[in-house]
Design an enzyme around this catalytic site. Structure first.
Site, PDB file in Angstrom:
ATOM      1  N   ARG A  59       0.849  -1.196   0.000  1.00 12.22           N
ATOM      2  CA  ARG A  59       0.000   0.000   0.000  1.00 12.22           C
ATOM      3  C   ARG A  59       0.880   1.240   0.000  1.00 12.22           C
ATOM      4  O   ARG A  59       1.919   1.262   0.673  1.00 12.22           O
ATOM      5  CB  ARG A  59      -0.906   0.005   1.237  1.00 12.22           C
ATOM      6  CG  ARG A  59      -2.030  -1.010   1.190  1.00 12.22           C
ATOM      7  CD  ARG A  59      -2.717  -1.105   2.547  1.00 12.22           C
ATOM      8  NE  ARG A  59      -3.865  -2.007   2.519  1.00 12.22           N
ATOM      9  CZ  ARG A  59      -3.776  -3.329   2.614  1.00 12.22           C
ATOM     10  NH1 ARG A  59      -2.602  -3.917   2.735  1.00 12.22           N
ATOM     11  NH2 ARG A  59      -4.870  -4.069   2.589  1.00 12.22           N
TER      12      ARG A  59
ATOM     13  N   HIS B  38      -0.062   3.173   4.854  1.00 14.43           N
ATOM     14  CA  HIS B  38      -0.619   2.094   5.686  1.00 14.43           C
ATOM     15  C   HIS B  38      -0.140   0.718   5.203  1.00 14.43           C
ATOM     16  O   HIS B  38      -0.908  -0.251   5.204  1.00 14.43           O
ATOM     17  CB  HIS B  38      -2.154   2.124   5.673  1.00 14.43           C
ATOM     18  CG  HIS B  38      -2.756   3.345   6.294  1.00 14.43           C
ATOM     19  ND1 HIS B  38      -3.203   3.397   7.584  1.00 14.43           N
ATOM     20  CD2 HIS B  38      -2.984   4.584   5.792  1.00 14.43           C
ATOM     21  CE1 HIS B  38      -3.700   4.598   7.849  1.00 14.43           C
ATOM     22  NE2 HIS B  38      -3.564   5.339   6.775  1.00 14.43           N
TER      23      HIS B  38
ATOM     24  N   ARG C 184      -8.649  -4.143   9.765  1.00 12.26           N
ATOM     25  CA  ARG C 184      -7.197  -4.095   9.551  1.00 12.26           C
ATOM     26  C   ARG C 184      -6.644  -2.860  10.262  1.00 12.26           C
ATOM     27  O   ARG C 184      -7.100  -1.746  10.021  1.00 12.26           O
ATOM     28  CB  ARG C 184      -6.848  -4.045   8.063  1.00 12.26           C
ATOM     29  CG  ARG C 184      -5.343  -4.059   7.790  1.00 12.26           C
ATOM     30  CD  ARG C 184      -5.038  -4.101   6.297  1.00 12.26           C
ATOM     31  NE  ARG C 184      -3.619  -4.118   6.029  1.00 12.26           N
ATOM     32  CZ  ARG C 184      -2.844  -3.036   5.863  1.00 12.26           C
ATOM     33  NH1 ARG C 184      -3.375  -1.840   5.947  1.00 12.26           N
ATOM     34  NH2 ARG C 184      -1.562  -3.149   5.611  1.00 12.26           N
TER      35      ARG C 184
ATOM     36  N   ASN D 149      -8.938   6.062  11.669  1.00 13.75           N
ATOM     37  CA  ASN D 149      -7.637   6.062  12.344  1.00 13.75           C
ATOM     38  C   ASN D 149      -7.856   6.023  13.852  1.00 13.75           C
ATOM     39  O   ASN D 149      -8.986   6.151  14.317  1.00 13.75           O
ATOM     40  CB  ASN D 149      -6.858   7.340  11.993  1.00 13.75           C
ATOM     41  CG  ASN D 149      -6.187   7.264  10.622  1.00 13.75           C
ATOM     42  OD1 ASN D 149      -5.979   6.187  10.071  1.00 13.75           O
ATOM     43  ND2 ASN D 149      -5.846   8.421  10.090  1.00 13.75           N
TER      44      ASN D 149
ATOM     45  N   PHE E 103      -2.598  15.577   0.241  1.00 12.02           N
ATOM     46  CA  PHE E 103      -2.227  14.255   0.764  1.00 12.02           C
ATOM     47  C   PHE E 103      -0.877  13.772   0.230  1.00 12.02           C
ATOM     48  O   PHE E 103      -0.016  13.349   1.002  1.00 12.02           O
ATOM     49  CB  PHE E 103      -3.338  13.237   0.473  1.00 12.02           C
ATOM     50  CG  PHE E 103      -3.175  11.949   1.227  1.00 12.02           C
ATOM     51  CD1 PHE E 103      -3.308  11.906   2.610  1.00 12.02           C
ATOM     52  CD2 PHE E 103      -2.880  10.761   0.572  1.00 12.02           C
ATOM     53  CE1 PHE E 103      -3.160  10.713   3.316  1.00 12.02           C
ATOM     54  CE2 PHE E 103      -2.732   9.566   1.267  1.00 12.02           C
ATOM     55  CZ  PHE E 103      -2.878   9.548   2.641  1.00 12.02           C
TER      56      PHE E 103
ATOM     57  N   ARG F 188     -10.597  11.367  -0.690  1.00 15.70           N
ATOM     58  CA  ARG F 188     -10.390   9.960  -0.341  1.00 15.70           C
ATOM     59  C   ARG F 188     -11.304   9.076  -1.185  1.00 15.70           C
ATOM     60  O   ARG F 188     -10.927   7.985  -1.587  1.00 15.70           O
ATOM     61  CB  ARG F 188     -10.698   9.730   1.145  1.00 15.70           C
ATOM     62  CG  ARG F 188      -9.737  10.400   2.080  1.00 15.70           C
ATOM     63  CD  ARG F 188     -10.109  10.112   3.532  1.00 15.70           C
ATOM     64  NE  ARG F 188      -9.778   8.750   3.907  1.00 15.70           N
ATOM     65  CZ  ARG F 188     -10.207   8.161   5.020  1.00 15.70           C
ATOM     66  NH1 ARG F 188     -10.993   8.811   5.852  1.00 15.70           N
ATOM     67  NH2 ARG F 188      -9.855   6.926   5.299  1.00 15.70           N
TER      68      ARG F 188
ATOM     69  N   TYR G 230      -9.009   5.632  -3.039  1.00 13.40           N
ATOM     70  CA  TYR G 230      -8.860   4.219  -2.648  1.00 13.40           C
ATOM     71  C   TYR G 230      -9.053   3.269  -3.828  1.00 13.40           C
ATOM     72  O   TYR G 230      -8.248   2.375  -4.074  1.00 13.40           O
ATOM     73  CB  TYR G 230      -9.826   3.891  -1.505  1.00 13.40           C
ATOM     74  CG  TYR G 230      -9.392   4.551  -0.213  1.00 13.40           C
ATOM     75  CD1 TYR G 230      -8.699   3.850   0.756  1.00 13.40           C
ATOM     76  CD2 TYR G 230      -9.635   5.899   0.027  1.00 13.40           C
ATOM     77  CE1 TYR G 230      -8.272   4.462   1.929  1.00 13.40           C
ATOM     78  CE2 TYR G 230      -9.211   6.520   1.184  1.00 13.40           C
ATOM     79  CZ  TYR G 230      -8.529   5.794   2.139  1.00 13.40           C
ATOM     80  OH  TYR G 230      -8.089   6.402   3.286  1.00 13.40           O
TER      81      TYR G 230
ATOM     82  N   ARG H  51      -2.712  -1.767  -7.043  1.00 10.70           N
ATOM     83  CA  ARG H  51      -2.157  -2.653  -6.015  1.00 10.70           C
ATOM     84  C   ARG H  51      -2.633  -4.087  -6.201  1.00 10.70           C
ATOM     85  O   ARG H  51      -1.878  -5.032  -5.998  1.00 10.70           O
ATOM     86  CB  ARG H  51      -2.566  -2.130  -4.628  1.00 10.70           C
ATOM     87  CG  ARG H  51      -1.987  -2.909  -3.480  1.00 10.70           C
ATOM     88  CD  ARG H  51      -2.163  -2.177  -2.173  1.00 10.70           C
ATOM     89  NE  ARG H  51      -3.525  -2.184  -1.667  1.00 10.70           N
ATOM     90  CZ  ARG H  51      -4.103  -3.196  -1.035  1.00 10.70           C
ATOM     91  NH1 ARG H  51      -3.433  -4.311  -0.828  1.00 10.70           N
ATOM     92  NH2 ARG H  51      -5.346  -3.098  -0.599  1.00 10.70           N
TER      93      ARG H  51
HETATM   94  C1  HEM Z   1      -9.068  11.206   7.711  1.00 13.58           C
HETATM   95  C2  HEM Z   1      -8.080  10.940   6.935  1.00 13.58           C
HETATM   96  C3  HEM Z   1      -7.670   9.553   6.568  1.00 13.58           C
HETATM   97  C4  HEM Z   1      -7.846   8.380   7.236  1.00 13.58           C
HETATM   98  C5  HEM Z   1      -8.535   8.167   8.553  1.00 13.58           C
HETATM   99  C6  HEM Z   1      -7.274   7.330   6.439  1.00 13.58           C
HETATM  100  C7  HEM Z   1      -7.259   5.998   6.783  1.00 13.58           C
HETATM  101  C8  HEM Z   1      -6.704   5.002   6.040  1.00 13.58           C
HETATM  102  C9  HEM Z   1      -6.561   3.640   6.443  1.00 13.58           C
HETATM  103  C10 HEM Z   1      -7.029   3.067   7.750  1.00 13.58           C
HETATM  104  C11 HEM Z   1      -5.949   2.981   5.455  1.00 13.58           C
HETATM  105  C12 HEM Z   1      -5.530   1.522   5.464  1.00 13.58           C
HETATM  106  C13 HEM Z   1      -6.576   0.665   4.887  1.00 13.58           C
HETATM  107  C14 HEM Z   1      -6.177  -0.769   5.013  1.00 13.58           C
HETATM  108  O1  HEM Z   1      -5.956  -1.239   6.137  1.00 13.58           O
HETATM  109  O2  HEM Z   1      -6.101  -1.450   3.984  1.00 13.58           O
HETATM  110  C15 HEM Z   1      -5.702   3.912   4.408  1.00 13.58           C
HETATM  111  C16 HEM Z   1      -5.108   3.600   3.229  1.00 13.58           C
HETATM  112  C17 HEM Z   1      -4.999   4.486   2.219  1.00 13.58           C
HETATM  113  N1  HEM Z   1      -5.364   5.815   2.254  1.00 13.58           N
HETATM  114 FE1  HEM Z   1      -6.157   6.835   3.727  1.00 13.58          FE
HETATM  115  N2  HEM Z   1      -6.787   7.870   5.303  1.00 13.58           N
HETATM  116  C18 HEM Z   1      -7.018   9.232   5.348  1.00 13.58           C
HETATM  117  C19 HEM Z   1      -6.731  10.144   4.392  1.00 13.58           C
HETATM  118  C20 HEM Z   1      -6.411   9.812   3.130  1.00 13.58           C
HETATM  119  C21 HEM Z   1      -6.370  10.708   2.032  1.00 13.58           C
HETATM  120  C22 HEM Z   1      -6.697  12.201   2.111  1.00 13.58           C
HETATM  121  C23 HEM Z   1      -6.019   9.988   0.954  1.00 13.58           C
HETATM  122  C24 HEM Z   1      -5.846  10.420  -0.457  1.00 13.58           C
HETATM  123  C25 HEM Z   1      -6.392  11.477  -0.994  1.00 13.58           C
HETATM  124  C26 HEM Z   1      -5.812   8.619   1.386  1.00 13.58           C
HETATM  125  C27 HEM Z   1      -5.394   7.597   0.590  1.00 13.58           C
HETATM  126  C28 HEM Z   1      -5.137   6.326   1.011  1.00 13.58           C
HETATM  127  C29 HEM Z   1      -4.589   5.307   0.175  1.00 13.58           C
HETATM  128  C30 HEM Z   1      -4.179   5.463  -1.265  1.00 13.58           C
HETATM  129  C31 HEM Z   1      -4.502   4.147   0.933  1.00 13.58           C
HETATM  130  C32 HEM Z   1      -4.008   2.789   0.508  1.00 13.58           C
HETATM  131  C33 HEM Z   1      -5.200   1.938   0.182  1.00 13.58           C
HETATM  132  C34 HEM Z   1      -4.849   0.579  -0.370  1.00 13.58           C
HETATM  133  O3  HEM Z   1      -3.805   0.434  -1.016  1.00 13.58           O
HETATM  134  O4  HEM Z   1      -5.640  -0.335  -0.156  1.00 13.58           O
HETATM  135  N3  HEM Z   1      -6.078   8.543   2.705  1.00 13.58           N
HETATM  136  N4  HEM Z   1      -6.184   5.150   4.778  1.00 13.58           N
END
Ligand code: HEM
EC number: 1.11.1.6
Length: 718
Positions: free
Chosen positions: A94, A97, A134, A170, A183, A380, A384, A391
């Site tokens: 990823r 994370h 997760r 989170n 981001f 967001r 994803y 991925r």
């Molecule tokens: C409140 C803000 C955010 C929270 C709470 C958050 C939370 C998370 C969590 C928990 C994961 C892990 C998911 C897993 O376990 O597979 C994750 C992955 C990810 N997040 Fe966030 N995120 C936040 C903001 C953002 C933002 C602003 C972006 C992009 C604009 C972003 C893009 C991603 C990406 C690309 C992944 C990887 C997903 C994957 O490969 O499956 N996140 N995020």
């Protein structure tokens, strides 16, 4: 891969093959080939090894070659397939994370929310749906350490009767940035610096603090990350937050704002920073091992789902914009209603298949849940799905069992890499005139997802709401909501991190923001860094809101558990240990639900004074006290003398003392304690002498406070 099928069983194959001899390696009987290599042969219940095509394999130790010393043959399809598959085992980690750990469980509704949402999963108390969770760190790569100072991801997938609902949260209720367009920048800044590719899984470097110092919107979250929230003792002992304001929509189409909370039944608990640094060396898998062991032993972690519900009137009267993800709504202002429970009761069968391939997405919502215009959430929602396409290698990752809904699903999406659900029949479009089952699925205006018809109008522009501009008031509120112990930890964390920053102006710029947060905090950090003068306050973009009431819910120490259940005691033992005392401690611990592990000079164990041999869980150099919540020192007099010469035994005690842990000791341990730096003058109420079973019970009761924090003042001078 081995396949069990009648056709591939080979019941009679136990006799040595040509050129092989039978040999015994410990408890294993094997066959040896001409070069001495080990062959294990199918037979009885042991299935035959086959290729992916199902061809039985005769020899998995030698590739096919011309003569015993000749070149390998290209026609060796078994060798080719095995290496080809191995070569392609990795998928991209990823982008954030990357390091995570998951488990299965269920969500059970305890209070109906039918009045505010039509979400099927929130209607009928007592009903359960399967869940997968997760947990993760954000910055480190997949192979980094669990105890990095970092936000923890807390992503929950609920397999409801109306499709998958993901709450991708989170363990911190606010975020670094207000708009998703930032981001990539915040993540680039915290990841290893691009020229040198270090530091790994650490925010303590110039780029990160440079970004924060120039992005005041990050300061509130920075306070949280410098608090002990960012070094949880266990994934089981932390809260989760959905962060953004979402919407619930009820059957009448009425919208109510909602923020999601996960409240651990186990209470909150964190480690201290010096301990975290050492845990990363001693057991980089500390959190995943803890979760695995707890679930495997039947101690299932549990969280309550809490919701903060509010309406437009509250949103309009709130000091901040409810669309701003760098702000929270204090629980004291809008209480958290606990409406369900999440229990993790099953570890994964296969880490890759489940934890690695699970794909969460903020856009996975069910009818009755909807988005708000929070600009971080909106971004967001794009990110994803986009990242998962790369991925997981194609658009069909929803066919992977961990991602597939557990309710019926039908649509006309088809083909693509690795398509596993391939509809039968002629209709792959609609409208069609095939009718009945032949015609395939149809819309359902009543049950189907409909967006809340929020009225939107305005000019196209790139601008933020002015109400987003107060970056300090809630940071101050967070700081003032902490106990004194926690405030000192925050001061120390800022000082530590900024001491790793090599560029002095960056250090000073961060402190200039802290002046706006709290003058004592800024002064302590400035002094810790050795700054000659306290920098001037950074000019706030908007006047601060004065007098925000402290929120006790924001403190970890005010929300600890009331028992020592699920924690772990390390008992240092040697030959000759008092059997009665050891039993008293282990009995008292078990009665509390506390785990114990014996740490001994040899892992084979120790002989108690009554002659009983007990195995140890750890050899002393592999079982430092940072792995335990409290320690007990039960060496015999001779054992204590022996351990005085052993640096790791001395560290065991010195660290337990420095990390403010409760220490129980038998009289014979005193010389060893003194040698480790715990002199009679250092004895405090967190160090308890154990002579009788009653002492052991009292010790476990004392441990319910988790740490003897008063000691910390004695162990830090700079
Ligand atoms: C409140 C803000 C955010 C929270 C709470 C958050 C939370 C998370 C969590 C928990 C994961 C892990 C998911 C897993 O376990 O597979 C994750 C992955 C990810 N997040 Fe966030 N995120 C936040 C903001 C953002 C933002 C602003 C972006 C992009 C604009 C972003 C893009 C991603 C990406 C690309 C992944 C990887 C997903 C994957 O490969 O499956 N996140 N995020």
């Amino acid at each position: 891969m081995s396949v069990k099928s009648p056709g591939t069983k080979s019941p009679g194959a136990k006799s040595p093959g040509p050129g092989r001899k039978t040999a015994t390696l410990g408890t294993e009987t094997i066959q040896r080939g001409a070069g001495g290599e080990t062959h294990q042969v199918a037979g009885g219940d042991v299935p035959v090894l086959t290729t992916q095509q199902g061809i039985p394999v005769a020899d998995d130790q030698n590739s096919a070659r011309i003569g015993a010393r000749g070149p390998t043959l290209l026609e060796d399809f078994h060798f080719r397939e095995k290496i080809f598959h191995f070569d392609h085992e990795r998928i991209p980690e990823r982008v954030v994370h990357a390091r995570g750990y998951g488990a299965h469980g269920f969500f059970e509704l305890t209070e109906s929310l039918a009045d505010v949402t039509r979400a099927d999963v929130l209607q009928r108390p007592g009903e359960r749906v399967p869940a997968f969770v997760r947990f993760s760190t954000v910055a480190g790569s997949k192979g980094s350490s669990d105890l990095a100072r970092d936000v923890r991801g807390f992503a929950v997938k609920l397999y409801t009767h109306e499709g998958n609902w993901d709450i991708v949260g989170n363990n911190i209720p606010v975020f670094f940035i207000q708009d998703a367009i930032k981001f990539p920048d915040v993540i680039h800044s915290v990841k290893p610096e691009p020229d040198r590719d270090f530091p790994q899984a650490q925010s303590a470097h110039d780029n990160f603090w440079d970004f924060v110092s120039l992005s005041p919107e990050s300061i509130h979250m920075a306070l949280w990350v410098m608090s002990d929230r960012a070094i949880p003792r266990s994934l089981r002992f932390m809260e989760g937050f959905g962060v953004h304001s979402f919407r619930f929509v009820n059957k009448a189409g009425k919208s109510t704002y909602v923020k999601f909370h996960w409240k651990p039944k186990q209470g909150l608990q964190s480690v201290v920073w010096n301990e975290a640094l050492k845990i990363n060396g001693a057991d980089p898998d500390f959190h995943r091992r803890d979760l695995w062991n707890a679930i495997q032993s039947g101690d299932f972690p549990e969280w309550e789902l809490g919701v903060q519900l509010f309406d437009d009137d509250f949103a309009d009267s709130f000091d901040f914009d409810v669309l701003d993800p760098t702000k929270l709504i204090p629980e004291e202002l809008v209480p958290v209603r606990r409406i369900g429970r999440l229990v993790l009761d099953r570890v994964v069968d296969n880490f890759f298949a489940e934890t690695e391939q699970v794909a969460f997405c903020t856009q996975n919502i069910v009818p009755g849940v909807d988005f708000t215009n929070d600009p971080l959430l909106q971004g967001r929602n794009f990110s994803y799905l986009d990242t998962q396409l790369k991925r997981l290698g194609g658009p069909n990752f929803t066919h992977i069992p961990i991602n597939a809904p557990k309710c019926p699903f039908h649509n006309f999406q088809q083909d693509g890499h690795m398509a596993m659900h391939n509809p039968k029949g002629r209709a792959n479009y609609e409208p069609n005139s095939w009718g009945g089952a032949q015609g395939g699925p149809r819309e359902d205006p009543a049950r189907g997802f409909t967006s809340f018809p929020a009225r939107e109008a305005g000019e196209k522009l790139r601008e933020r709401s002015e109400l987003f501009g107060d970056h300090y008031s809630q940071a101050r509120q967070f700081y003032l909501s902490q106990t004194e112990t926690e405030r000192v930890h925050i001061q120390q964390a800022f000082t530590f991190e900024l001491s790793k920053v090599e560029t002095p102006p960056i250090r000073a710029r961060v402190v200039s923001h802290l002046v706006n947060v709290d003058i004592d905090l800024a002064t302590a950090v400035a002094q810790g860094l050795g700054l000659e003068d306290l920098p001037e306050a950074a000019p706030p973009a908007r006047p601060l809101v004065d007098g925000l009431a402290p929120s006790p819910a924001l403190s970890i120490l005010r929300n600890g558990p009331d028992s020592f259940k699920g924690r772990k005691i390390g008992i240092l033992v040697t030959d000759g240990v008092d059997a009665g005392l050891l039993k008293a401690v282990t009995d008292a611990a078990r009665a509390e639900g506390t785990n114990v592990e014996l740490v001994a000079p040899k892992v084979g164990g120790v002989t108690l004074h009554d002659g009983t041999l007990v195995p140890a869980g750890q050899k002393i150099n592999g079982g430092p006290s940072v792995l335990y919540d409290a320690v007990v020192l039960l060496p015999s007099a001779d054992g204590a003398t022996l351990l005085m010469q052993e640096a790791t035994a001395r560290d065991f005690i010195a660290d337990a003392y420095a990390h403010a842990k409760f220490i129980g000791y038998a009289e014979a341990a005193l010389p060893l304690m003194e040698r480790a730096g715990v002199r009679p003058a250092d004895m405090d109420d967190g160090i308890l002498k154990l002579s009788t079973p009653a002492d052991a019970t009292a010790f476990i009761a004392a441990c319910r406070a988790l740490r003897f924090w008063e000691r910390e003042a004695n162990v830090h001078a700079v």
